[in-house]
Design a protein around this motif. Structure first.
Motif, PDB file in Angstrom:
ATOM      1  N   SER A 171      -1.902   5.703  -2.376  1.00  0.00           N
ATOM      2  CA  SER A 171      -2.307   4.716  -1.673  1.00  0.00           C
ATOM      3  C   SER A 171      -3.659   4.509  -1.365  1.00  0.00           C
ATOM      4  O   SER A 171      -4.477   5.288  -1.941  1.00  0.00           O
ATOM      5  CB  SER A 171      -1.666   4.720  -0.347  1.00  0.00           C
ATOM      6  N   SER A 172      -4.118   3.671  -0.436  1.00  0.00           N
ATOM      7  CA  SER A 172      -5.567   3.489  -0.088  1.00  0.00           C
ATOM      8  C   SER A 172      -6.152   4.676   0.535  1.00  0.00           C
ATOM      9  O   SER A 172      -7.252   4.963   0.649  1.00  0.00           O
ATOM     10  CB  SER A 172      -5.745   2.265   0.744  1.00  0.00           C
ATOM     11  N   SER A 173      -4.997   5.416   1.339  1.00  0.00           N
ATOM     12  CA  SER A 173      -5.683   6.669   2.098  1.00  0.00           C
ATOM     13  C   SER A 173      -5.614   7.837   1.155  1.00  0.00           C
ATOM     14  O   SER A 173      -6.147   9.019   1.787  1.00  0.00           O
ATOM     15  CB  SER A 173      -4.864   6.710   3.382  1.00  0.00           C
TER      16      SER A 173
ATOM     17  N   HIS B 215      -5.170  -3.655  -5.519  1.00  0.00           N
ATOM     18  CA  HIS B 215      -4.897  -3.573  -4.215  1.00  0.00           C
ATOM     19  C   HIS B 215      -5.366  -2.213  -3.750  1.00  0.00           C
ATOM     20  O   HIS B 215      -4.819  -1.754  -2.582  1.00  0.00           O
ATOM     21  CB  HIS B 215      -3.481  -3.705  -3.888  1.00  0.00           C
ATOM     22  N   ARG B 216      -6.116  -1.378  -4.419  1.00  0.00           N
ATOM     23  CA  ARG B 216      -6.660  -0.213  -4.109  1.00  0.00           C
ATOM     24  C   ARG B 216      -7.909   0.186  -4.439  1.00  0.00           C
ATOM     25  O   ARG B 216      -8.681  -0.428  -5.135  1.00  0.00           O
ATOM     26  CB  ARG B 216      -5.980   0.893  -5.130  1.00  0.00           C
ATOM     27  N   PRO B 217      -8.756   0.945  -3.616  1.00  0.00           N
ATOM     28  CA  PRO B 217      -9.988   1.303  -3.895  1.00  0.00           C
ATOM     29  C   PRO B 217     -10.141   1.764  -5.403  1.00  0.00           C
ATOM     30  O   PRO B 217      -9.179   2.520  -5.734  1.00  0.00           O
ATOM     31  CB  PRO B 217     -10.201   2.460  -2.905  1.00  0.00           C
TER      32      PRO B 217
ATOM     33  N   THR C 295      -9.096   5.667  -5.820  1.00  0.00           N
ATOM     34  CA  THR C 295      -7.798   5.934  -5.605  1.00  0.00           C
ATOM     35  C   THR C 295      -7.324   6.991  -6.785  1.00  0.00           C
ATOM     36  O   THR C 295      -7.272   6.717  -7.773  1.00  0.00           O
ATOM     37  CB  THR C 295      -6.902   4.949  -5.380  1.00  0.00           C
TER      38      THR C 295
ATOM     39  N   ASP D  25       0.870  -1.341   0.067  1.00  0.00           N
ATOM     40  CA  ASP D  25      -0.005  -0.033   0.007  1.00  0.00           C
ATOM     41  C   ASP D  25       0.744   1.393   0.158  1.00  0.00           C
ATOM     42  O   ASP D  25       0.473   2.248   0.436  1.00  0.00           O
ATOM     43  CB  ASP D  25      -1.141  -0.064   1.163  1.00  0.00           C
TER      44      ASP D  25
ATOM     45  N   THR E 259      -1.955  12.674   0.448  1.00  0.00           N
ATOM     46  CA  THR E 259      -1.681  11.416   1.100  1.00  0.00           C
ATOM     47  C   THR E 259      -1.598  11.842   2.591  1.00  0.00           C
ATOM     48  O   THR E 259      -0.343  12.381   2.997  1.00  0.00           O
ATOM     49  CB  THR E 259      -0.551  10.654   0.698  1.00  0.00           C
TER      50      THR E 259
END
Length: 263
Positions: free
Chosen positions: A222-224, A179-181, A184, A152, A234
């Protein structure tokens, strides 16, 4: 030395001073074009084509061994996909690394220039991967992409597409998207701080390679990561997580027609 992204105002003072003192300046033509013209006057200029990095390094070491103050130029930072490693390796192989006084002068790397244009996408951990397969096997690149995706990391992609290599960027986006929403943010910055600069964003679900070339930096959140107005953020974690409108923004800076939202 690193010349920075290309804007003369971002040429590091140490690099400017070294260029003014140099008797020979060695580089790829595109990088030599980034050197202010007044710093080239009266110098021996050694220019080699793309993919002639070894010849460039050999020429620079030859000049230095004959006592010529020599500057080897790269865009961005010389130690990030630049000439610093090859120069040291060339001196090591020729057994003169202890005899020739030398130093690396840092510059603003392309990833920092692209991140600045996008907002604040690199304020937490990130990975940097070149998609060029000239010196790195594609299988190795895929392993690194998968590792960055699973960990991530915000992921910065150098050398995303060339006229010959067009399929690896779409594959990289698919690996990261797994591996991401889907919301993103993905940012594209072409010719950062140079004439013809173009910036656009989209989401990982909609991102394509259209309009991308070797002068483009691709930055996948990243996912955030999220959009804050027109900018990518981020968060580092100073505030508790809050619901976000993680949707592509609308930032107009010479957008290309990609079907994505322009940033």
């Amino acid at each position: 030395m690193g010349l920075g992204p290309g804007d003369p105002s971002l040429l590091p003072p140490l690099a400017r001073d070294a260029l003014s003192r140099a008797q020979a300046i060695v580089g790829y033509g595109t990088y030599l074009d980034l050197v202010p013209a007044e710093l080239l006057v009266g110098k021996t200029i050694v220019e080699t084509p793309m993919r002639q990095e070894r010849a460039r390094a050999e020429a620079a070491v030859d000049h230095a061994r004959h006592g010529t103050a020599t500057a080897v130029v790269s865009s961005g930072d010389a130690g990030i996909y630049g000439m610093a490693g090859l120069i040291l390796e060339t001196m090591e192989r020729r057994g003169c690394h202890a005899q020739i006084p030398w130093e690396v002068i840092p510059g603003i790397p392309a990833l920092a220039a692209a991140a600045a244009r996008l907002g604040a996408p690199l304020t937490h951990d990130f990975a940097v991967i070149s998609l060029s397969d000239l010196l790195t096997p594609e299988a190795t690149i895929r392993r690194r992409l998968l590792a960055a995706a699973q960990a991530d990391f915000v992921t910065v992609l150098y050398n995303p597409c060339s006229t010959r290599r067009t399929t690896l960027l779409p594959e990289a986006l698919r690996i990261l998207a797994a591996h991401r929403p889907p919301t993103t943010p993905v940012g594209f910055v072409r010719n950062a701080y140079r004439q013809g600069e173009t910036i656009w964003t989209t989401t990982i679900a909609k991102a394509t390679a259209h309009g991308v070339d070797m002068r483009t930096i691709v930055l996948v959140g990243s996912s955030s990561s999220r959009l804050v107005g027109r900018h990518v953020l981020t968060p580092r974690g100073y505030y508790p997580a809050t619901p976000s409108d993680n949707n592509p923004g609308t930032f107009d800076k010479n957008p290309v027609d990609t079907g994505a939202e322009a940033l």
